[in-house]
Design a protein around this motif. Sequence first.
Motif, mmCIF file in Angstrom:
data_model
loop_
_atom_site.group_PDB
_atom_site.id
_atom_site.type_symbol
_atom_site.label_atom_id
_atom_site.label_comp_id
_atom_site.label_asym_id
_atom_site.label_seq_id
_atom_site.Cartn_x
_atom_site.Cartn_y
_atom_site.Cartn_z
ATOM 1 N N GLN A 10 0.836 -1.194 0.000
ATOM 2 C CA GLN A 10 0.000 0.000 0.000
ATOM 3 C C GLN A 10 0.878 1.253 0.000
ATOM 4 O O GLN A 10 1.840 1.332 0.744
ATOM 5 C CB GLN A 10 -0.905 0.011 1.222
ATOM 6 C CG GLN A 10 -1.901 -1.140 1.257
ATOM 7 C CD GLN A 10 -2.899 -0.979 2.383
ATOM 8 O OE1 GLN A 10 -3.680 -0.042 2.401
ATOM 9 N NE2 GLN A 10 -2.863 -1.891 3.342
ATOM 10 N N GLY A 11 0.535 2.217 -0.844
ATOM 11 C CA GLY A 11 1.300 3.457 -0.881
ATOM 12 C C GLY A 11 2.726 3.232 -1.351
ATOM 13 O O GLY A 11 3.684 3.596 -0.675
ATOM 14 N N GLY A 12 2.888 2.646 -2.520
ATOM 15 C CA GLY A 12 4.208 2.277 -3.008
ATOM 16 C C GLY A 12 5.138 3.437 -3.303
ATOM 17 O O GLY A 12 6.340 3.232 -3.462
ATOM 18 N N ALA A 13 4.615 4.659 -3.376
ATOM 19 C CA ALA A 13 5.467 5.814 -3.657
ATOM 20 C C ALA A 13 6.010 6.451 -2.385
ATOM 21 O O ALA A 13 6.803 7.389 -2.454
ATOM 22 C CB ALA A 13 4.697 6.857 -4.472
ATOM 23 N N GLY A 14 5.586 5.981 -1.212
ATOM 24 C CA GLY A 14 6.084 6.519 0.047
ATOM 25 C C GLY A 14 7.465 5.970 0.374
ATOM 26 O O GLY A 14 7.969 5.058 -0.293
ATOM 27 N N ALA A 15 8.083 6.500 1.416
ATOM 28 C CA ALA A 15 9.449 6.102 1.763
ATOM 29 C C ALA A 15 9.534 4.608 2.083
ATOM 30 O O ALA A 15 10.410 3.897 1.571
ATOM 31 C CB ALA A 15 9.947 6.929 2.948
ATOM 32 N N VAL A 16 8.625 4.101 2.917
ATOM 33 C CA VAL A 16 8.624 2.677 3.244
ATOM 34 C C VAL A 16 8.124 1.864 2.060
ATOM 35 O O VAL A 16 8.700 0.832 1.699
ATOM 36 C CB VAL A 16 7.761 2.399 4.483
ATOM 37 C CG1 VAL A 16 7.646 0.898 4.740
ATOM 38 C CG2 VAL A 16 8.350 3.085 5.716
ATOM 39 N N ALA A 46 13.913 14.123 -2.627
ATOM 40 C CA ALA A 46 13.098 15.181 -3.229
ATOM 41 C C ALA A 46 13.709 16.559 -3.017
ATOM 42 O O ALA A 46 13.622 17.431 -3.891
ATOM 43 C CB ALA A 46 11.683 15.150 -2.649
ATOM 44 N N ALA A 47 14.320 16.773 -1.850
ATOM 45 C CA ALA A 47 14.904 18.082 -1.545
ATOM 46 C C ALA A 47 15.887 17.959 -0.404
ATOM 47 O O ALA A 47 15.788 17.052 0.431
ATOM 48 C CB ALA A 47 13.811 19.092 -1.187
ATOM 49 N N ARG A 48 16.848 18.890 -0.382
ATOM 50 C CA ARG A 48 17.821 18.959 0.713
ATOM 51 C C ARG A 48 17.815 20.378 1.264
ATOM 52 O O ARG A 48 17.809 21.351 0.505
ATOM 53 C CB ARG A 48 19.214 18.577 0.215
ATOM 54 C CG ARG A 48 19.286 17.150 -0.263
ATOM 55 C CD ARG A 48 20.611 16.827 -0.933
ATOM 56 N NE ARG A 48 21.729 16.842 0.007
ATOM 57 C CZ ARG A 48 22.899 16.251 -0.238
ATOM 58 N NH1 ARG A 48 23.091 15.590 -1.361
ATOM 59 N NH2 ARG A 48 23.880 16.315 0.655
ATOM 60 N N PHE A 49 17.804 20.476 2.585
ATOM 61 C CA PHE A 49 17.776 21.770 3.260
ATOM 62 C C PHE A 49 18.932 21.862 4.253
ATOM 63 O O PHE A 49 19.270 20.855 4.895
ATOM 64 C CB PHE A 49 16.472 21.960 4.042
ATOM 65 C CG PHE A 49 15.242 22.084 3.194
ATOM 66 C CD1 PHE A 49 14.731 23.329 2.846
ATOM 67 C CD2 PHE A 49 14.564 20.946 2.766
ATOM 68 C CE1 PHE A 49 13.578 23.443 2.087
ATOM 69 C CE2 PHE A 49 13.416 21.053 1.998
ATOM 70 C CZ PHE A 49 12.918 22.303 1.662
ATOM 71 N N PRO A 50 19.519 23.041 4.436
ATOM 72 C CA PRO A 50 20.471 23.212 5.531
ATOM 73 C C PRO A 50 19.703 23.238 6.846
ATOM 74 O O PRO A 50 18.490 23.513 6.873
ATOM 75 C CB PRO A 50 21.116 24.562 5.230
ATOM 76 C CG PRO A 50 20.074 25.312 4.469
ATOM 77 C CD PRO A 50 19.363 24.276 3.631
ATOM 78 N N GLU A 88 5.047 18.178 5.585
ATOM 79 C CA GLU A 88 3.641 18.289 5.983
ATOM 80 C C GLU A 88 2.731 18.484 4.777
ATOM 81 O O GLU A 88 1.609 17.978 4.741
ATOM 82 C CB GLU A 88 3.475 19.447 6.960
ATOM 83 C CG GLU A 88 4.093 19.176 8.333
ATOM 84 C CD GLU A 88 4.218 20.440 9.178
ATOM 85 O OE1 GLU A 88 3.749 21.502 8.729
ATOM 86 O OE2 GLU A 88 4.794 20.360 10.280
ATOM 87 N N ALA A 89 3.207 19.219 3.758
ATOM 88 C CA ALA A 89 2.397 19.465 2.559
ATOM 89 C C ALA A 89 2.193 18.191 1.759
ATOM 90 O O ALA A 89 1.171 18.030 1.077
ATOM 91 C CB ALA A 89 3.061 20.530 1.697
ATOM 92 N N ALA A 90 3.158 17.269 1.843
ATOM 93 C CA ALA A 90 3.050 15.946 1.211
ATOM 94 C C ALA A 90 2.714 16.017 -0.273
ATOM 95 O O ALA A 90 1.905 15.254 -0.782
ATOM 96 C CB ALA A 90 2.011 15.101 1.946
ATOM 97 N N LYS A 91 3.353 16.921 -0.980
ATOM 98 C CA LYS A 91 3.118 17.050 -2.421
ATOM 99 C C LYS A 91 4.315 16.564 -3.239
ATOM 100 O O LYS A 91 4.334 16.718 -4.457
ATOM 101 C CB LYS A 91 2.805 18.504 -2.767
ATOM 102 C CG LYS A 91 1.501 19.006 -2.158
ATOM 103 C CD LYS A 91 1.236 20.455 -2.543
ATOM 104 C CE LYS A 91 -0.083 20.944 -1.941
ATOM 105 N NZ LYS A 91 -0.372 22.362 -2.293
ATOM 106 N N HIS A 92 5.313 16.017 -2.572
ATOM 107 C CA HIS A 92 6.531 15.590 -3.245
ATOM 108 C C HIS A 92 6.624 14.066 -3.263
ATOM 109 O O HIS A 92 5.904 13.372 -2.556
ATOM 110 C CB HIS A 92 7.753 16.159 -2.513
ATOM 111 C CG HIS A 92 7.860 15.679 -1.107
ATOM 112 N ND1 HIS A 92 7.081 16.178 -0.080
ATOM 113 C CD2 HIS A 92 8.638 14.710 -0.533
ATOM 114 C CE1 HIS A 92 7.364 15.554 1.040
ATOM 115 N NE2 HIS A 92 8.308 14.655 0.797
ATOM 116 N N ILE A 93 7.541 13.558 -4.092
ATOM 117 C CA ILE A 93 7.864 12.142 -4.098
ATOM 118 C C ILE A 93 9.326 12.016 -3.690
ATOM 119 O O ILE A 93 10.198 12.645 -4.262
ATOM 120 C CB ILE A 93 7.657 11.530 -5.493
ATOM 121 C CG1 ILE A 93 6.175 11.601 -5.897
ATOM 122 C CG2 ILE A 93 8.125 10.068 -5.517
ATOM 123 C CD1 ILE A 93 5.918 11.075 -7.300
#
Length: 223
Positions: A56-62, A194-198, A210-215
């Motif tokens: 279930q939810g194959g695009a999520g991290a797990v 998806a992204a890297r932040f300092p 929280e927005a959960a719009k990325h993969i």
Amino acid sequence: PFGTAAAYICMPGKYVIDLPAGTDMAEAACFGIPFLTAHRAVMFDGDVSGQTILVQGGAGAVGDHAVQVAKANGARVITTVSSDEKADYVRQAGADEVVNYRTEDVAARILDMTDGKGVDRNAPGYGQILAPRGTVIIYGTVDAMASVPAQDFIVKGANLKWFIVYSITDAERDEGVAALNKMLADGTLNTTIAARFPLEEIVAAHEMVEAAKHIGNVVLDIG
């Protein structure tokens, strides 16, 4: 010892693992909980070669790692997603069949894909699409209580099993680490960032999650 997003923390040495030379540290930060959870969920009852597994939810991290672990161990993988973009993503990860749970009848599609048999492991709508003697593996939930279709479970001889990665045994963790290292060495494990932040932009990093719009994973670079 329970902190995060820090340059240094204290933890038992058994939680610090060796990885193959050349492993990207940002990718390595994404392996711990997601990969070990995925590996345990897929391999909970041993060999999955030849089985049909629903993730279930194959695009999520797990879910992403679970798809790859299942394929690396010879399973046929069906996974659910919520968009066409995620469908393309999980196919690249190795999923054999994909169901969009927002636009399709999940149970009907899975029964059609399996010639009415259902899946061997990890099935929602337990009574409808779980194969005889099948197993449901649950590793997380937001619900304090749950109900199961008892009559269907009795007739099918189904199993319902639970775990959380934080309480797996040392042997189970070592098994997962060995599998991780093998997949990395074989080049059969891909991790999407998806992204890297300092660290100074940790608020923005949390807001993105929280927005959960990325993969993919969101990583903090801690100098």
